[in-house]
Design a protein around this motif. Structure first.
Motif, PDB file in Angstrom:
ATOM      1  N   ASP A 198      23.122  16.872  14.449  1.00 18.23           N
ATOM      2  CA  ASP A 198      24.252  17.940  14.098  1.00 18.23           C
ATOM      3  C   ASP A 198      23.312  19.065  13.051  1.00 18.23           C
ATOM      4  O   ASP A 198      24.268  20.857  12.625  1.00 18.23           O
ATOM      5  CB  ASP A 198      25.304  17.595  12.996  1.00 18.23           C
TER       6      ASP A 198
ATOM      7  N   LYS B  15      20.586  21.840  13.267  1.00 23.79           N
ATOM      8  CA  LYS B  15      20.658  23.077  13.122  1.00 23.79           C
ATOM      9  C   LYS B  15      18.807  22.651  13.597  1.00 23.79           C
ATOM     10  O   LYS B  15      17.977  23.762  15.380  1.00 23.79           O
ATOM     11  CB  LYS B  15      20.818  24.612  13.681  1.00 23.79           C
TER      12      LYS B  15
ATOM     13  N   THR C 187      18.284  10.847  19.520  1.00 24.29           N
ATOM     14  CA  THR C 187      19.435  11.552  18.093  1.00 24.29           C
ATOM     15  C   THR C 187      20.926  10.706  17.477  1.00 24.29           C
ATOM     16  O   THR C 187      21.053   9.686  18.328  1.00 24.29           O
ATOM     17  CB  THR C 187      19.880  12.625  19.658  1.00 24.29           C
TER      18      THR C 187
ATOM     19  N   SER D  41      24.499  11.582  15.503  1.00 31.67           N
ATOM     20  CA  SER D  41      25.609  12.671  15.846  1.00 31.67           C
ATOM     21  C   SER D  41      26.985  11.489  15.277  1.00 31.67           C
ATOM     22  O   SER D  41      27.483  11.179  15.753  1.00 31.67           O
ATOM     23  CB  SER D  41      25.839  13.568  16.660  1.00 31.67           C
TER      24      SER D  41
ATOM     25  N   ARG E  92      29.246  14.299  15.526  1.00 31.35           N
ATOM     26  CA  ARG E  92      30.118  15.746  16.072  1.00 31.35           C
ATOM     27  C   ARG E  92      29.660  14.986  17.427  1.00 31.35           C
ATOM     28  O   ARG E  92      30.869  15.527  18.250  1.00 31.35           O
ATOM     29  CB  ARG E  92      29.646  16.768  15.469  1.00 31.35           C
ATOM     30  N   THR E  93      29.120  14.829  18.023  1.00 24.38           N
ATOM     31  CA  THR E  93      29.208  14.917  20.000  1.00 24.38           C
ATOM     32  C   THR E  93      27.812  14.609  20.394  1.00 24.38           C
ATOM     33  O   THR E  93      27.769  13.089  18.961  1.00 24.38           O
ATOM     34  CB  THR E  93      28.192  16.332  20.060  1.00 24.38           C
ATOM     35  N   LEU E  94      27.974  14.204  21.494  1.00 23.13           N
ATOM     36  CA  LEU E  94      27.466  13.103  21.896  1.00 23.13           C
ATOM     37  C   LEU E  94      26.015  13.234  21.491  1.00 23.13           C
ATOM     38  O   LEU E  94      25.361  13.755  21.701  1.00 23.13           O
ATOM     39  CB  LEU E  94      27.315  13.110  24.245  1.00 23.13           C
ATOM     40  N   ALA E  95      25.085  11.935  21.718  1.00 23.88           N
ATOM     41  CA  ALA E  95      24.140  11.286  21.400  1.00 23.88           C
ATOM     42  C   ALA E  95      23.727   9.954  21.244  1.00 23.88           C
ATOM     43  O   ALA E  95      24.710   9.067  21.610  1.00 23.88           O
ATOM     44  CB  ALA E  95      24.260  11.585  19.448  1.00 23.88           C
TER      45      ALA E  95
ATOM     46  N   LYS F 198      26.465   7.861  17.785  1.00 25.39           N
ATOM     47  CA  LYS F 198      27.868   8.168  17.817  1.00 25.39           C
ATOM     48  C   LYS F 198      28.478   7.320  17.055  1.00 25.39           C
ATOM     49  O   LYS F 198      29.162   6.650  16.859  1.00 25.39           O
ATOM     50  CB  LYS F 198      28.764   8.417  19.131  1.00 25.39           C
TER      51      LYS F 198
ATOM     52  N   ARG G 191      31.811   7.950  13.622  1.00 26.84           N
ATOM     53  CA  ARG G 191      32.499   9.184  13.301  1.00 26.84           C
ATOM     54  C   ARG G 191      33.764   7.976  12.362  1.00 26.84           C
ATOM     55  O   ARG G 191      33.739   6.666  12.143  1.00 26.84           O
ATOM     56  CB  ARG G 191      34.106   8.578  15.362  1.00 26.84           C
TER      57      ARG G 191
END
Ligand SMILES: CC(=O)N[C@H]1[C@@H](OP(=O)(O)OP(=O)(O)OC[C@H]2O[C@@H](n3ccc(=O)[nH]c3=O)[C@H](O)[C@@H]2O)O[C@H](CO)[C@@H](O)[C@@H]1O[C@H](C)C(=O)N[C@@H](C)C(=O)N[C@H](CCC(=O)O)C(=O)O
Ligand SMILES: Nc1ncnc2c1ncn2[C@@H]1O[C@H](COP(=O)(O)OP(=O)(O)OP(=O)(O)O)[C@@H](O)[C@H]1O
Ligand SMILES: N[C@H](CCC[C@H](N)C(=O)O)C(=O)O
Ligand SMILES: [Mg+2]
Length: 485
Positions: free
Chosen positions: A238, A240, A255, A257, A259-262, A265, A267
């Motif tokens: 997440d 840049k 990775t 994250s 926010r996105t698939l990683a 992951k 939440r």
């Protein structure tokens, strides 16, 4: 150890003299040189170690590692010329202490914010797994349970390898350490055998040293570029700059994250002032941490623990036992039913994160009062930005002193105020005396309010004109809560 054996570990351009001599110690500071020592001349930021070669010889050095030879050469001394003394220092320090990093599972954490938190939580987590662990961090170094005061975020190469050796000798199998951008740039981490690297995030800081954000980014990226292929490189997707860190690394890329698939992951299911309910790769866990940025830190910890082969269920159970690191979002509840939070946020981004997290949790149920200053003799550019972040996300702001060092507190306050327009200034009081500033904030606080005391976190001193005076934000708050002030 013989000089011949030692220099096998570095890139040698030329040797002048016979290296079959015994070396009794190595150092890059001429003031520490004793008889039969090897002196490594390193170009520093304020002086050039090459200027002290003669001094080192006077003190007993019989061998010198340098990039350029001195004009007068002594035939009693062996000179080893190399292209990069800083790199050589790291490698020599490693060899001198018997390559301790190879005997440890060593993981480094870099990024503008979250290094101390992530490294410390990994240390705590692996201790909960019953392992003997070492930690090198801004707040304190640990050899298993033995605390060794820290002078730097990342120590100089000789102290660093010595500490790692002590960890191995104490039976540690894991070590977690912070890798500051200064240390990567100065090659303090040369010669370390990392098994993993974590990147948290990159925002503006330390531009007094690195000059541009790009140079700052490159310093952090060097750490990833030099990893071995068996190591893991775990980055925050997440941010840049996360993928930039992976561009040229040979290591195994992973990775995380929110926010996105990683690979990892996360939440946030629910945030409260006493903790957060998180979902990590589909599994729920209750943690005793507040704020989105801590969710990121915990996600990095979770990812690293998985990559180091620990059982997923076990990791989650143990993560729920972890508690905040000293001075990192530490919450103190007042008898008058307001909350004080001590936090080390000393960058615009960290302030934004911390204040955002407080707002997320309290919503419209209370006001936010922020007490903050900026350090003297450090990046001046961040001062107006820090004031802006504080004002934009608080109902009231008290600007105060951090560590003024050799600057006038009033000048630093003016630099902060310069970031605010006349309307914004209406929310602001300037009180240079930090004790008085904290006391004033508590007088404003009503039940349900939150006071954020930012910038000094765990620090137990205030540095004024070269002298460290005892001062501890947490102690000050506790005294007020007890009615002692
Ligand atoms: C700006 C900076 O980072 N300086 C670090 C650097 O020192 P330097 O390059 O200034 O060294 P120098 O004084 O120019 O000397 C150059 C060489 O000559 C030698 N010398 C010098 C004098 C003498 O009489 N004889 C002699 O041999 C020195 O030992 C050195 O080898 O290398 C030293 C050894 O590794 C560090 O102790 C020193 O940290 C200073 C004290 C410092 O405050 N650093 C801070 C900014 C820092 O590193 N911070 C980061 C964390 C930042 C963060 O993320 O928050 C950290 O990792 O702690
Ligand atoms: N993952 C994160 N993202 C953004 N901000 C964070 C994060 N983790 C912590 N912070 C904020 O940054 C402050 C410093 O956290 P921490 O000490 O863990 O970082 P650090 O990288 O070690 O900093 P330093 O370089 O000063 O040693 C915390 O008090 C908090 O306000
Ligand atoms: N390691 C950081 C910490 C700064 C903390 C703040 N309290 C200050 O003194 O500026 C630095 O040296 O920039
Ligand atoms: Mg740190």
């Amino acid at each position: 150890m013989t000089l011949e054996r030692l220099v096998q570990h570095i890139t040698v351009k030329q040797i002048y003299g016979k290296p079959d001599i015994n070396i009794e110690g190595i150092d890059s500071d001429s003031r520490n040189i004793k008889d039969k020592y090897l002196f490594i001349a390193v170009k520093g930021t304020s002086v050039d170690g090459h200027e002290f070669i003669d001094k080192a010889i006077e003190q007993g050095a019989t061998a010198i590692v340098c990039e350029s030879l001195p004009q007068k050469i002594s035939d009693k001394v062996v000179y080893i010329q190399t292209n990069d003394s800083a790199e050589a220092l790291g490698r020599l320090a490693s060899a001198w202490y018997g390559k301790p990093s190879k005997e440890l599972t060593l993981v480094g954490v870099t990024g503008t914010n979250g290094k101390t938190t992530t490294a410390t939580l990994l240390y705590e987590l692996f201790r909960l797994f019953g392992e003997k662990v070492g930690l090198l961090s801004t707040v304190c170094n640990y050899i298993d349970t033995l605390a060794i005061p820290a002078t730097h975020t990342t120590p100089d190469p000789l102290s660093l390898h010595k500490l790692l050796r002590e960890m191995v000798d104490a039976g540690c199998t894991y070590a977690f350490m912070e890798v500051s951008s200064h240390s990567a740039h100065q090659k303090r981490i040369a010669g370390l055998d990392f098994d993993g690297a974590i990147f948290t995030n990159l925002t503006r800081d330390h531009l007094d040293y690195h000059k541009t954000v790009d140079a700052y980014l490159k310093a952090k990226k060097m750490f990833f570029d030099d990893l071995k292929k068996e190591a893991f490189a775990l980055v925050n997707l997440d941010d840049k700059s996360g993928l930039v860190m992976l561009q040229n690394t040979r290591a195994q890329k992973h990775t995380y994250s929110l926010r996105t698939l990683a690979d990892f992951k996360g939440r946030i299911i629910e945030s409260r002032l006493d903790g957060t309910t998180l979902e990590l790769n589909g599994r729920e866990v209750e943690v005793q941490f507040v704020g989105k940025f801590n969710a990121y830190n915990l996600l990095a910890v979770y990812g690293a623990a998985c990559l180091l082969g620990k059982d997923v269920e076990d990791i989650l159970v143990k993560m729920s036992l972890l508690v905040p690191v000293a001075g990192r979002f530490q919450t103190l509840h007042a008898p008058e039913k307001y909350t004080a939070i001590i936090d080390y946020a000393h960058t615009p981004d960290a302030l934004n994160n911390v204040l955002g997290s407080i707002k997320e949790v309290i919503g419209d149920k209370g006001h936010i009062i922020t007490v903050v200053g900026a350090g003297g003799n450090r990046d001046k550019g961040k001062r107006p930005l820090m004031a802006q972040e504080a004002v934009n996300a608080s109902d009231k702001v008290i600007l105060t002193s951090d560590n003024p060092r050799f600057e006038e507190p009033g000048d630093i306050l003016n630099d902060m105020l310069a970031g605010l327009d006349s309307i914004q200034r209406k929310k602001v009081l300037s009180i240079a005396d930090r004790r008085e500033a904290i006391r004033t904030a508590t007088q404003f606080a009503q039940p349900g309010d939150v006071i954020l005391i930012a910038g000094k976190g765990h620090e137990d001193y205030q540095e004024i004109k070269g002298v460290k005076h005892h001062f501890d934000d947490k102690e000050e708050v506790e005294k007020i809560f007890r009615g002692e002030m």
